[in-house]
Scaffold this motif. Structure first.
Motif, PDB file in Angstrom:
ATOM      1  N   THR A 132     -20.903  16.223  14.994  1.00 61.85           N
ATOM      2  CA  THR A 132     -20.753  15.534  15.788  1.00 61.85           C
ATOM      3  C   THR A 132     -19.620  14.527  16.663  1.00 61.85           C
ATOM      4  OG1 THR A 132     -22.584  17.602  15.894  1.00 61.85           O
ATOM      5  CG2 THR A 132     -21.572  16.914  18.133  1.00 61.85           C
ATOM      6  N   THR A 133     -20.834  13.471  15.716  1.00 61.78           N
ATOM      7  CA  THR A 133     -19.490  12.428  16.215  1.00 61.78           C
ATOM      8  C   THR A 133     -18.066  12.319  16.191  1.00 61.78           C
ATOM      9  OG1 THR A 133     -21.526  11.479  15.381  1.00 61.78           O
ATOM     10  CG2 THR A 133     -19.646   9.409  15.967  1.00 61.78           C
ATOM     11  N   PHE A 134     -17.832  13.234  15.371  1.00 57.97           N
ATOM     12  CA  PHE A 134     -15.648  12.802  14.852  1.00 57.97           C
ATOM     13  C   PHE A 134     -16.012  13.794  15.576  1.00 57.97           C
ATOM     14  CE2 PHE A 134     -17.241  11.213  10.290  1.00 57.97           C
ATOM     15  CZ  PHE A 134     -17.049  10.190  10.636  1.00 57.97           C
ATOM     16  N   ALA A 162     -16.687   2.430  17.526  1.00 54.66           N
ATOM     17  CA  ALA A 162     -17.064   1.245  17.082  1.00 54.66           C
ATOM     18  C   ALA A 162     -18.896   0.952  16.769  1.00 54.66           C
ATOM     19  CB  ALA A 162     -17.183  -0.206  18.051  1.00 54.66           C
ATOM     20  N   ALA A 163     -19.772   2.174  17.201  1.00 56.09           N
ATOM     21  CA  ALA A 163     -20.682   2.928  15.649  1.00 56.09           C
ATOM     22  C   ALA A 163     -20.385   3.169  15.032  1.00 56.09           C
ATOM     23  CB  ALA A 163     -21.477   3.745  16.874  1.00 56.09           C
ATOM     24  N   LEU A 164     -19.554   3.462  14.243  1.00 53.60           N
ATOM     25  CA  LEU A 164     -19.489   4.079  12.637  1.00 53.60           C
ATOM     26  C   LEU A 164     -20.389   3.805  12.280  1.00 53.60           C
ATOM     27  CD1 LEU A 164     -16.099   6.189  12.904  1.00 53.60           C
ATOM     28  CD2 LEU A 164     -18.708   6.931  13.155  1.00 53.60           C
ATOM     29  N   ARG A 190     -26.858  12.192  24.824  1.00 52.35           N
ATOM     30  CA  ARG A 190     -26.734  12.092  23.900  1.00 52.35           C
ATOM     31  C   ARG A 190     -26.332  11.090  23.001  1.00 52.35           C
ATOM     32  NH1 ARG A 190     -29.454  15.925  24.774  1.00 52.35           N
ATOM     33  NH2 ARG A 190     -29.677  18.114  24.506  1.00 52.35           N
ATOM     34  N   CYS A 191     -25.719   9.971  23.453  1.00 54.45           N
ATOM     35  CA  CYS A 191     -24.731   9.244  22.653  1.00 54.45           C
ATOM     36  C   CYS A 191     -25.880   7.608  22.413  1.00 54.45           C
ATOM     37  CB  CYS A 191     -23.529   8.941  22.769  1.00 54.45           C
ATOM     38  SG  CYS A 191     -22.374  10.177  22.689  1.00 54.45           S
ATOM     39  N   HIS A 192     -26.768   7.534  22.959  1.00 56.71           N
ATOM     40  CA  HIS A 192     -27.919   6.235  23.378  1.00 56.71           C
ATOM     41  C   HIS A 192     -28.418   5.444  22.278  1.00 56.71           C
ATOM     42  CE1 HIS A 192     -30.309   8.267  26.948  1.00 56.71           C
ATOM     43  NE2 HIS A 192     -30.006   9.502  25.861  1.00 56.71           N
ATOM     44  N   SER A 193     -27.864   5.652  20.770  1.00 55.07           N
ATOM     45  CA  SER A 193     -27.100   5.001  19.552  1.00 55.07           C
ATOM     46  C   SER A 193     -26.379   4.555  20.094  1.00 55.07           C
ATOM     47  CB  SER A 193     -28.138   5.611  18.543  1.00 55.07           C
ATOM     48  OG  SER A 193     -27.200   6.056  18.028  1.00 55.07           O
ATOM     49  N   GLY A 194     -25.368   4.549  20.254  1.00 56.19           N
ATOM     50  CA  GLY A 194     -24.017   5.115  20.312  1.00 56.19           C
ATOM     51  C   GLY A 194     -23.088   5.500  19.423  1.00 56.19           C
ATOM     52  N   VAL A 195     -23.793   6.569  18.110  1.00 49.48           N
ATOM     53  CA  VAL A 195     -22.989   7.932  17.800  1.00 49.48           C
ATOM     54  C   VAL A 195     -23.706   9.497  18.023  1.00 49.48           C
ATOM     55  CG1 VAL A 195     -22.416   7.273  15.926  1.00 49.48           C
ATOM     56  CG2 VAL A 195     -24.985   7.856  15.199  1.00 49.48           C
ATOM     57  N   VAL A 196     -23.327   9.905  17.837  1.00 52.13           N
ATOM     58  CA  VAL A 196     -23.734  11.730  18.954  1.00 52.13           C
ATOM     59  C   VAL A 196     -25.203  11.578  18.499  1.00 52.13           C
ATOM     60  CG1 VAL A 196     -23.973  13.614  18.909  1.00 52.13           C
ATOM     61  CG2 VAL A 196     -21.627  12.246  19.384  1.00 52.13           C
TER      62      VAL A 196
END
Ligand code: DGY
Length: 410
Positions: free
Chosen positions: A229-231, A263-265, A140-146
């Motif tokens: 979901t990222t947070f 880092a992806a935020l 689910r984190c291919h692009s960095g964030v979820v």
């Protein structure tokens, strides 16, 4: 009977023996993040039962580490879409998507309620939690964030943030089906028909892919970056690292995964909106909607310039907790599920972040506003953020749970 007793009665009344349903009728199975909140509630009066709740949830974990969003322990004709629609062919039957990983954060609270009682149980659960967090990172984190593959995976089904992603979903071939949710609660408080057709179409797509995660992420008509979901995952990884240390495990993996996400935020910071924002990963477009998920930045210990003032401006437009979407934004609807109402459990999660950021006045305000609607309206699913009218299901597990663990502790 005082409210604490009533809240305990809601939890024990929804207890099916080893797992808790979110609400009778409307949600008759075990839901992933609801159960984590149930455990937090149980930990205020029965720590053993709290552990059992999450152990039952994790007993349905997939070999690839996924923890499904619904576990269909016993057949119930009162819910749609049931196991036959998901077609995951598992025992017990489960859905094919996951749900926001709040478990590590709330298990940490259960553990801290009685570390001696929890030591062995944490040690047994830890590898499963780690495998689930690894699943999030891998799938689910291919692009960095979820990224989420279905609005239900965010747990915030019809939040306006998903509208641009849902617009890509062709629901013309979805076929006939009967919704059950609108037979349990007022349809004006639930997602609309077009949304529902699209939810079902995405489930049908996943089933056609045999729930192969690579294929779903590559080809699904819906794939969106989710700030909430990222947070939650950043925070859960940090909590998992703390738990690792308590049982002598190496915290390096969860710490590293939290750092990567942090880092992806910038990918989900929408400068025009001056907020973290959902983003359609097929087109790269921002949703341009400020949702309650943006308030979870505090839970993850994240900040961005101007963010706090912006969030307070949204909150100050209403009276009873954090609205699930900005009242002045597109698609707002004060009583329709995730398009506006204030959700007590979400307020509780946001409050954990406010507390840790040292924003004590706001923390206390959020607790007071949440307690006020529950005191007046009971343990409902969600509330009109302007006048506190109770909405959705009643005798709701996670509302009772957060009353015991947080809102009622004035
Ligand atoms: C529902 O049935 O509305 C749920 O939100 C899906 O998880």
């Amino acid at each position: 009977m005082d409210l604490d007793d009533q809240a305990r009665r809601v939890l024990t009344g929804n207890d099916q023996g080893g797992y808790t349903i979110p609400a009778a009728g409307l949600y008759p199975y075990q839901w992933n993040w609801d159960s984590a909140f149930a455990a937090w509630g149980f930990s205020t009066f029965d720590v053993d039962r709290a552990w059992t709740e999450v152990e039952t949830l994790f007993s349905a974990q997939w070999e690839n580490g996924a923890v499904p969003h619904i576990v269909f322990h016993r057949p119930d004709p009162g819910y749609f879409p049931g196991p036959e629609v998901w077609g995951t062919h598992r025992t017990p039957p489960t859905s094919g998507i996951s749900q926001p990983p709040v478990a590590a954060t709330l298990i940490r609270k259960v553990y801290e309620a009685d570390p001696d009682a929890g030591q062995a149980r944490l040690a047994a659960l830890y590898p499963k939690l780690l495998a689930w967090h690894r699943w999030w990172r891998t799938h689910r984190c291919h692009s960095g964030v979820v990224a989420i593959t279905h609005p239900w995976e965010s747990g915030r089904d019809n939040c306006p943030g998903w509208d641009i992603g849902l617009a890509n979903v062709d629901a013309s071939g979805v076929g006939a089906y009967t919704r059950m949710d609108t037979q349990h609660v007022d349809p004006s408080m639930r997602p609309g028909k077009l949304d529902y057709d699209r939810y079902v179409a995405i489930v049908q797509f996943g089933r056609e892919c045999g729930w192969d995660q690579d294929e779903i992420v590559a080809r699904s008509p819906f794939l969106m970056a989710d700030p909430a979901t990222t947070f939650i995952l950043i925070r859960a990884n940090r909590d998992l690292a703390v738990l690792a240390r308590r049982i002598g495990e190496d915290p390096a993996d969860p710490e590293h995964w939290a750092d990567e996400l942090e880092a992806a935020l910038p990918e989900i910071w929408n400068e025009d909106l001056r907020s973290y924002d959902a983003r359609d990963l097929r087109s790269g477009r921002f949703a341009n909607t400020l949702a309650c998920g943006a308030f979870l930045a505090w839970l993850a210990g994240s900040r961005a310039p101007g963010m706090e003032e912006r969030l307070m401006g949204v909150w100050n437009r209403v009276r009873y907790g954090i609205p699930s979407s900005d009242p002045s934004g597109p698609g707002f609807d004060a009583r329709r599920y995730w398009r506006g109402p204030s959700w007590p459990f979400m307020n509780a999660l946001i409050a954990i972040g406010l507390h840790e950021a040292g924003r004590m006045d706001e923390y206390e305000r959020l607790r007071r506003e949440t307690a006020a609607v529950i005191t007046r309206g009971g343990f409902h699913e969600y509330f009109d953020p302007y006048d506190g009218t109770p909405c959705g299901g009643s005798d709701f597990t996670w509302t009772a749970a957060i009353w015991l663990a947080w809102a009622g502790r004035g």
